[in-house]
Design an enzyme around this catalytic site. Structure first.
Site, PDB file in Angstrom:
ATOM      1  N   ASP A  71       0.850  -1.192   0.000  1.00  0.00           N
ATOM      2  CA  ASP A  71       0.000   0.000   0.000  1.00  0.00           C
ATOM      3  C   ASP A  71       0.891   1.248   0.000  1.00  0.00           C
ATOM      4  OD1 ASP A  71      -2.403   1.415   0.158  1.00  0.00           O
ATOM      5  OD2 ASP A  71      -2.478   1.334   2.353  1.00  0.00           O
ATOM      6  N   GLU A 131      -1.657   6.268  -8.695  1.00  0.00           N
ATOM      7  CA  GLU A 131      -2.625   7.253  -8.163  1.00  0.00           C
ATOM      8  C   GLU A 131      -2.447   8.595  -8.846  1.00  0.00           C
ATOM      9  OE1 GLU A 131      -3.291   7.428  -3.926  1.00  0.00           O
ATOM     10  OE2 GLU A 131      -3.641   9.599  -3.956  1.00  0.00           O
ATOM     11  N   HIS A 137      -7.498   9.775   4.450  1.00  0.00           N
ATOM     12  CA  HIS A 137      -7.130   8.672   5.331  1.00  0.00           C
ATOM     13  C   HIS A 137      -7.478   8.996   6.785  1.00  0.00           C
ATOM     14  CE1 HIS A 137      -4.177   7.611   1.978  1.00  0.00           C
ATOM     15  NE2 HIS A 137      -4.952   6.556   2.102  1.00  0.00           N
ATOM     16  N   GLY A 138      -7.709   7.966   7.568  1.00  0.00           N
ATOM     17  CA  GLY A 138      -7.925   8.167   8.991  1.00  0.00           C
ATOM     18  C   GLY A 138      -9.393   8.314   9.346  1.00  0.00           C
ATOM     19  N   GLY A 160      -9.058   5.718   1.448  1.00  0.00           N
ATOM     20  CA  GLY A 160      -9.731   6.459   2.521  1.00  0.00           C
ATOM     21  C   GLY A 160     -11.200   6.116   2.600  1.00  0.00           C
ATOM     22  N   SER A 161     -11.515   4.827   2.454  1.00  0.00           N
ATOM     23  CA  SER A 161     -12.933   4.452   2.314  1.00  0.00           C
ATOM     24  C   SER A 161     -13.507   3.719   3.521  1.00  0.00           C
ATOM     25  CB  SER A 161     -13.116   3.648   1.031  1.00  0.00           C
ATOM     26  OG  SER A 161     -12.950   4.523  -0.061  1.00  0.00           O
ATOM     27  N   ASN A 210     -10.227   0.623  -0.241  1.00  0.00           N
ATOM     28  CA  ASN A 210      -9.270   0.505   0.862  1.00  0.00           C
ATOM     29  C   ASN A 210      -9.888   0.834   2.219  1.00  0.00           C
ATOM     30  OD1 ASN A 210      -7.426  -0.089  -1.078  1.00  0.00           O
ATOM     31  ND2 ASN A 210      -5.959   1.497  -0.502  1.00  0.00           N
TER      32      ASN A 210
END
Ligand code: G3H
Ligand code: 13P
Ligand code: ZN
Length: 340
Positions: free
Chosen positions: A83, A142, A192-193, A227-228, A269
């Site tokens: 990743d 990306e 993310h997060g 970021g899902s 992800n």
């Protein structure tokens, strides 16, 4: 069944209209949780390790844990994916360690923080594609940059700043043509997060229409949503009920991910939801049974809580029931596929 390249899984997902969770791991219990969920649901598996995860767990432990997962689950096709590789060298070292898929994230420069130029991104990704495909390993690239930051990787963009780095559909088309990637991660307003949105996201902040536009232009490219995590309210509540301090936050609703899957998203992800599930379960044991000190007393419920989240995502994304239908192909076999 040996570890399989990601391309095999994503091609099957595209042919049959489903998505596959890309699930992050750092240790044995997380790998076991994913395999428990995949066995129960007959799901193909993408296990992914960030640079931070590789450093934390050590490549040798990680490799052997993944080989154990393969040995114990011979009927499941499993992909081991790097990743957010920050450089060609990171991707090449992953391949040397037995990863069957790598993400070359050239959307950020090698420091993993500063958004890079298109030319750098295309050039470094092309280089990884050439060498990875020569050994049958799949590559994710990306275009655009996500918000948020994890331990290691991420530009640290706020939600508002991330909106300025959304994927440009023209650039996405150009990038796929320039690099030959198997899968393309797109920036559509996620980060993310845990702290993604301050309210349930609507189309102004979560640009699902952008996914639709990119899919219209690149119907044969497997799209990836980073970021899902959905950051479920109940997981926030469990953590907070047992002494945690998660500020109210909102993730990516599962129904929006399902809309993405209808529009070319093949890999989704998810890391934060697993982290929340694990933390909630451990906090609960600590709070309710402060006398306990055997790690198994809290790691077992933590593993079960993560398995529940993984299972729910596998069912919601449609990968459940598909493991047995996939004709496994090794990296060796994929070399010929890529030569064509
Ligand atoms: O890309 C983000 C993943 O959640 C991995 O996070 O770099 O903290 O391991 P990490
Ligand atoms: P989350 O933080 O939403 O789980 O995203 C994980 C991810 O995109 C890993 O690459
Ligand atoms: Zn990511």
């Amino acid at each position: 069944m040996p570890l399989v390249p990601m391309r095999v899984l994503l091609d099957h997902a595209a042919e049959n209209g489903y998505g596959i969770a890309g699930l992050n791991v750092n240790n044995m219990e997380q790998i076991q949780a994913i395999m428990m969920a995949a066995t129960e649901t007959d799901s193909p598996v993408i296990v992914q390790a960030s640079r931070g995860a590789r450093k934390y767990s050590n490549d040798a432990y990680l490799r052997h844990l993944m080989l154990a997962a393969v040995e114990l689950n011979p009927s499941l096709p499993i992909c081991m994916h790097q990743d957010h590789g920050n450089s060609a060298e990171t991707c090449f070292s992953a391949i040397a360690q037995g990863f069957t898929s790598v993400m070359m994230d050239g959307s950020l420069s090698e420091d993993g923080k500063v958004p890079s130029t298109y030319d750098y991104n295309a050039q470094v990704t092309r280089k990884v594609v050439e060498q990875a495909h020569a050994v049958g390993v799949s590559v994710e690239g990306e275009v655009g940059a996500l918000g948020g930051i994890e331990d290691g990787h991420g530009a640290g963009l706020s939600q508002a700043e991330a909106m300025e780095h959304l994927t440009d559909p023209d650039q996405a088309e150009q990038f796929v043509a320039d690099t030959g990637v198997d899968a393309l991660a797109v920036a559509i307003g996620t980060s993310h997060g845990a702290y993604k949105f301050s309210r349930k996201p609507t189309g102004d902040v979560l640009k699902m229409d952008l996914i639709e536009e990119i899919h219209r232009r690149l119907p044969n490219t497997h799209l990836v949503m980073h970021g899902s995590s959905s950051v479920p309210q109940e997981l926030q509540d469990i953590i907070n009920a047992f002494g945690g301090a998660i500020k109210q936050t909102y993730g990516v609703p599962v129904e929006e991910i399902q809309r993405g899957i209808k529009n070319g998203v093949r890999k989704v992800n998810v890391d934060t939801d697993s982290r929340l599930a694990i933390t909630g379960a451990i906090r609960k044991v600590f709070a309710e049974s402060p006398g306990k000190f055997d790690p198994r007393d809290y790691l077992k419920p933590a593993r079960e809580a993560m398995a529940e989240v993984c299972k729910a995502r596998m069912i919601a994304f449609g990968q459940a029931g598909n493991a047995g239908k996939i004709k496994p192909l090794t990296c060796k076999k994929m070399v010929d596929f890529y030569k064509k």
